[in-house]
Design an enzyme around this catalytic site. Structure first.
Site, PDB file in Angstrom:
ATOM      1  N   ASP A 103       0.850  -1.196   0.000  1.00  0.00           N
ATOM      2  CA  ASP A 103       0.000   0.000   0.000  1.00  0.00           C
ATOM      3  C   ASP A 103       0.881   1.240   0.000  1.00  0.00           C
ATOM      4  O   ASP A 103       1.601   1.496   0.962  1.00  0.00           O
ATOM      5  CB  ASP A 103      -0.900  -0.009   1.252  1.00  0.00           C
ATOM      6  CG  ASP A 103      -1.836   1.179   1.293  1.00  0.00           C
ATOM      7  OD1 ASP A 103      -2.955   1.062   0.761  1.00  0.00           O
ATOM      8  OD2 ASP A 103      -1.450   2.237   1.831  1.00  0.00           O
ATOM      9  N   TYR A 141       3.232   9.928  -0.700  1.00  0.00           N
ATOM     10  CA  TYR A 141       4.331   9.369   0.100  1.00  0.00           C
ATOM     11  C   TYR A 141       5.683   9.596  -0.573  1.00  0.00           C
ATOM     12  O   TYR A 141       6.731   9.477   0.069  1.00  0.00           O
ATOM     13  CB  TYR A 141       4.154   7.856   0.351  1.00  0.00           C
ATOM     14  CG  TYR A 141       2.900   7.441   1.099  1.00  0.00           C
ATOM     15  CD1 TYR A 141       2.094   8.368   1.768  1.00  0.00           C
ATOM     16  CD2 TYR A 141       2.507   6.105   1.155  1.00  0.00           C
ATOM     17  CE1 TYR A 141       0.942   7.980   2.436  1.00  0.00           C
ATOM     18  CE2 TYR A 141       1.360   5.707   1.824  1.00  0.00           C
ATOM     19  CZ  TYR A 141       0.581   6.652   2.454  1.00  0.00           C
ATOM     20  OH  TYR A 141      -0.570   6.245   3.126  1.00  0.00           O
ATOM     21  N   LYS A 196      -2.648   5.892  -4.335  1.00  0.00           N
ATOM     22  CA  LYS A 196      -3.744   6.825  -4.026  1.00  0.00           C
ATOM     23  C   LYS A 196      -3.503   8.173  -4.675  1.00  0.00           C
ATOM     24  O   LYS A 196      -2.352   8.601  -4.803  1.00  0.00           O
ATOM     25  CB  LYS A 196      -3.845   7.029  -2.504  1.00  0.00           C
ATOM     26  CG  LYS A 196      -3.721   5.762  -1.688  1.00  0.00           C
ATOM     27  CD  LYS A 196      -3.932   5.988  -0.204  1.00  0.00           C
ATOM     28  CE  LYS A 196      -3.556   4.747   0.592  1.00  0.00           C
ATOM     29  NZ  LYS A 196      -2.146   4.668   0.965  1.00  0.00           N
ATOM     30  N   HIS A 221      -7.377   9.720  -1.849  1.00  0.00           N
ATOM     31  CA  HIS A 221      -6.671   9.621  -0.564  1.00  0.00           C
ATOM     32  C   HIS A 221      -7.459  10.246   0.599  1.00  0.00           C
ATOM     33  O   HIS A 221      -7.536   9.660   1.682  1.00  0.00           O
ATOM     34  CB  HIS A 221      -5.302  10.281  -0.710  1.00  0.00           C
ATOM     35  CG  HIS A 221      -4.290   9.808   0.268  1.00  0.00           C
ATOM     36  ND1 HIS A 221      -2.950   9.702  -0.034  1.00  0.00           N
ATOM     37  CD2 HIS A 221      -4.391   9.399   1.562  1.00  0.00           C
ATOM     38  CE1 HIS A 221      -2.290   9.261   1.023  1.00  0.00           C
ATOM     39  NE2 HIS A 221      -3.144   9.066   2.002  1.00  0.00           N
TER      40      HIS A 221
HETATM   41  P1  NAD Z   1       0.984   1.435  11.965  1.00  0.00           P
HETATM   42  O1  NAD Z   1      -0.142   1.357  12.920  1.00  0.00           O
HETATM   43  O2  NAD Z   1       1.209   0.341  10.997  1.00  0.00           O
HETATM   44  O3  NAD Z   1       2.247   1.711  12.856  1.00  0.00           O
HETATM   45  C1  NAD Z   1       3.540   1.650  12.326  1.00  0.00           C
HETATM   46  C2  NAD Z   1       4.519   1.785  13.501  1.00  0.00           C
HETATM   47  O4  NAD Z   1       4.255   0.760  14.454  1.00  0.00           O
HETATM   48  C3  NAD Z   1       5.960   1.553  13.025  1.00  0.00           C
HETATM   49  O5  NAD Z   1       6.537   2.740  12.589  1.00  0.00           O
HETATM   50  C4  NAD Z   1       6.605   0.978  14.275  1.00  0.00           C
HETATM   51  O6  NAD Z   1       7.016   2.059  15.074  1.00  0.00           O
HETATM   52  C5  NAD Z   1       5.481   0.263  14.973  1.00  0.00           C
HETATM   53  N1  NAD Z   1       5.550  -1.193  14.761  1.00  0.00           N
HETATM   54  C6  NAD Z   1       5.362  -1.890  13.598  1.00  0.00           C
HETATM   55  N2  NAD Z   1       5.453  -3.202  13.807  1.00  0.00           N
HETATM   56  C7  NAD Z   1       5.723  -3.370  15.129  1.00  0.00           C
HETATM   57  C8  NAD Z   1       5.939  -4.506  15.944  1.00  0.00           C
HETATM   58  N3  NAD Z   1       5.876  -5.737  15.457  1.00  0.00           N
HETATM   59  N4  NAD Z   1       6.183  -4.293  17.255  1.00  0.00           N
HETATM   60  C9  NAD Z   1       6.227  -3.058  17.771  1.00  0.00           C
HETATM   61  N5  NAD Z   1       6.026  -1.938  17.045  1.00  0.00           N
HETATM   62  C10 NAD Z   1       5.768  -2.092  15.733  1.00  0.00           C
HETATM   63  O7  NAD Z   1       0.827   2.853  11.216  1.00  0.00           O
HETATM   64  P2  NAD Z   1       0.887   3.383   9.728  1.00  0.00           P
HETATM   65  O8  NAD Z   1       2.187   3.114   9.068  1.00  0.00           O
HETATM   66  O9  NAD Z   1       0.455   4.796   9.799  1.00  0.00           O
HETATM   67  O10 NAD Z   1      -0.261   2.575   8.991  1.00  0.00           O
HETATM   68  C11 NAD Z   1      -0.028   1.463   8.137  1.00  0.00           C
HETATM   69  C12 NAD Z   1      -0.218   1.852   6.701  1.00  0.00           C
HETATM   70  O11 NAD Z   1      -1.506   2.420   6.493  1.00  0.00           O
HETATM   71  C13 NAD Z   1       0.711   2.959   6.205  1.00  0.00           C
HETATM   72  O12 NAD Z   1       2.036   2.535   6.034  1.00  0.00           O
HETATM   73  C14 NAD Z   1       0.004   3.368   4.946  1.00  0.00           C
HETATM   74  O13 NAD Z   1       0.217   2.422   3.912  1.00  0.00           O
HETATM   75  C15 NAD Z   1      -1.452   3.345   5.411  1.00  0.00           C
HETATM   76  N6  NAD Z   1      -1.913   4.680   5.866  1.00  0.00           N
HETATM   77  C16 NAD Z   1      -2.893   5.283   5.147  1.00  0.00           C
HETATM   78  C17 NAD Z   1      -3.359   6.527   5.522  1.00  0.00           C
HETATM   79  C18 NAD Z   1      -4.440   7.178   4.706  1.00  0.00           C
HETATM   80  O14 NAD Z   1      -4.719   8.356   4.913  1.00  0.00           O
HETATM   81  N7  NAD Z   1      -5.053   6.475   3.795  1.00  0.00           N
HETATM   82  C19 NAD Z   1      -2.839   7.189   6.647  1.00  0.00           C
HETATM   83  C20 NAD Z   1      -1.848   6.528   7.383  1.00  0.00           C
HETATM   84  C21 NAD Z   1      -1.412   5.275   6.996  1.00  0.00           C
END
Ligand code: NAD
Length: 275
Positions: free
Chosen positions: A45, A50, A75, A108
């Protein structure tokens, strides 16, 4: 590991667990996505905003994985000139990704102050007809945005990608989407590490009971709730950890206890005020 799939209303299957690249440094994206593909992820994704689609594209090309085994989402950032810039936007994304079509293309954010999302959606309907994307959907849409879109268009979004994690589940948006056949993609599935989710007893106790980590329990909770998820990590060992969630099942009681952690704990922007 067999990752479950969900059949979208477009008839296409999406792997329920993928890998997200929000805030992944463009300079490191090729390496990080290569690690994710090596860990077994087949669903990536990304988004134009980004700035890392090129790195995703290089990792895909280098992997040698057949195109039909991959599910790639990107997106569109809708701007003041959506109609004029919409096709160049998807064409730019496809070029950076090195693909002739994506599997899923999303608006988005609704950015309601710009009042362009209905017009943008009509452009996406055309992209699907033209084969530039297999499915189309939206992200960060609340019920009024969805109602307006559905009234004005032919294609029901395949997904709505919204912030969902145990502390913020948006039950009203989820119920509306379920009723309309729109799948829920949960962004920030781990809450972006912004609250002590992993220390909550409901999570920690389930982790101990199943010999899994708290992060694995939360990813598993999403899968059992029917969400599509793509947790992000720059670290190969955490990518593997987040992917290793198909060999256990939370009990109904464990799922309910984690669902009860809802506390209106939004960590991202509000769709009505983000323009
Ligand atoms: P997430 O909830 O996946 O959190 C990521 C963070 O969690 C990492 O940076 C790390 O610090 C921690 N983490 C990951 N794996 C872990 C583990 N096993 N143990 C402990 N900590 C851990 O947050 P995200 O990246 O914001 O969301 C996932 C994806 O969603 C994004 O990468 C993106 O592709 C999407 N996203 C979309 C939007 C949107 O507006 N559509 C906004 C934010 C994110």
């Amino acid at each position: 590991m067999t990752i479950p799939t969900i059949t979208l209303n477009s008839g296409r299957d999406i792997p329920q667990l993928g890998f997200g690249v929000f805030k992944v440094d463009p300079a490191e994206t090729e390496r990080i996505v290569t690690d994710a593909l090596e860990a077994g992820y087949r669903h990536i994704d990304t988004a134009a905003i980004y700035g890392n689609e090129e790195g995703v594209g290089r990792a895909i090309a280098k992997s040698g994985i057949p195109r039909d085994e991959l599910f790639i989402t990107t997106k569109q950032w809708i701007t003041e000139q959506a109609a004029d810039r919409s096709r160049p936007a998807i064409e730019s994304s496809l070029e950076k990704l090195g693909l002739d079509r994506v599997d899923l293309y999303l608006i988005h954010w609704p950015a309601p102050a710009n009042d362009l999302y209905v017009e943008a959606w009509h452009a996406l309907e055309q992209f699907q007809a033209d084969g530039l994307t297999s499915s189309i959907g939206v992200s960060n849409f609340l019920v009024p945005h969805l109602e307006r879109l559905l009234d004005a268009s032919d294609i029901v979004p395949a997904v709505n990608q919204i912030e969902v994690h145990p502390a913020y589940q948006q039950p009203g948006v989820q119920a509306f989407c379920r009723d309309k056949g729109i799948a829920i993609e949960a962004w920030a599935p781990l809450g972006q590490g912004k609250y002590p989710l992993f220390e909550e007893a409901a999570v920690a106790d389930a982790a101990e009971a199943h010999g899994k980590t708290p992060a694995q329990v939360v990813v598993r909770w999403h899968l059992q709730r029917g969400h599509i998820v793509f947790p992000k990590s720059n670290r190969a060992e955490r990518m593997a950890e987040n992917f290793d969630v198909t060999d256990f099942e939370l009990t109904i009681g464990e799922v309910a206890a984690i669902t009860a952690l809802e506390r209106d704990g939004r960590v991202g922007s509000h769709p009505d005020s983000f323009n």
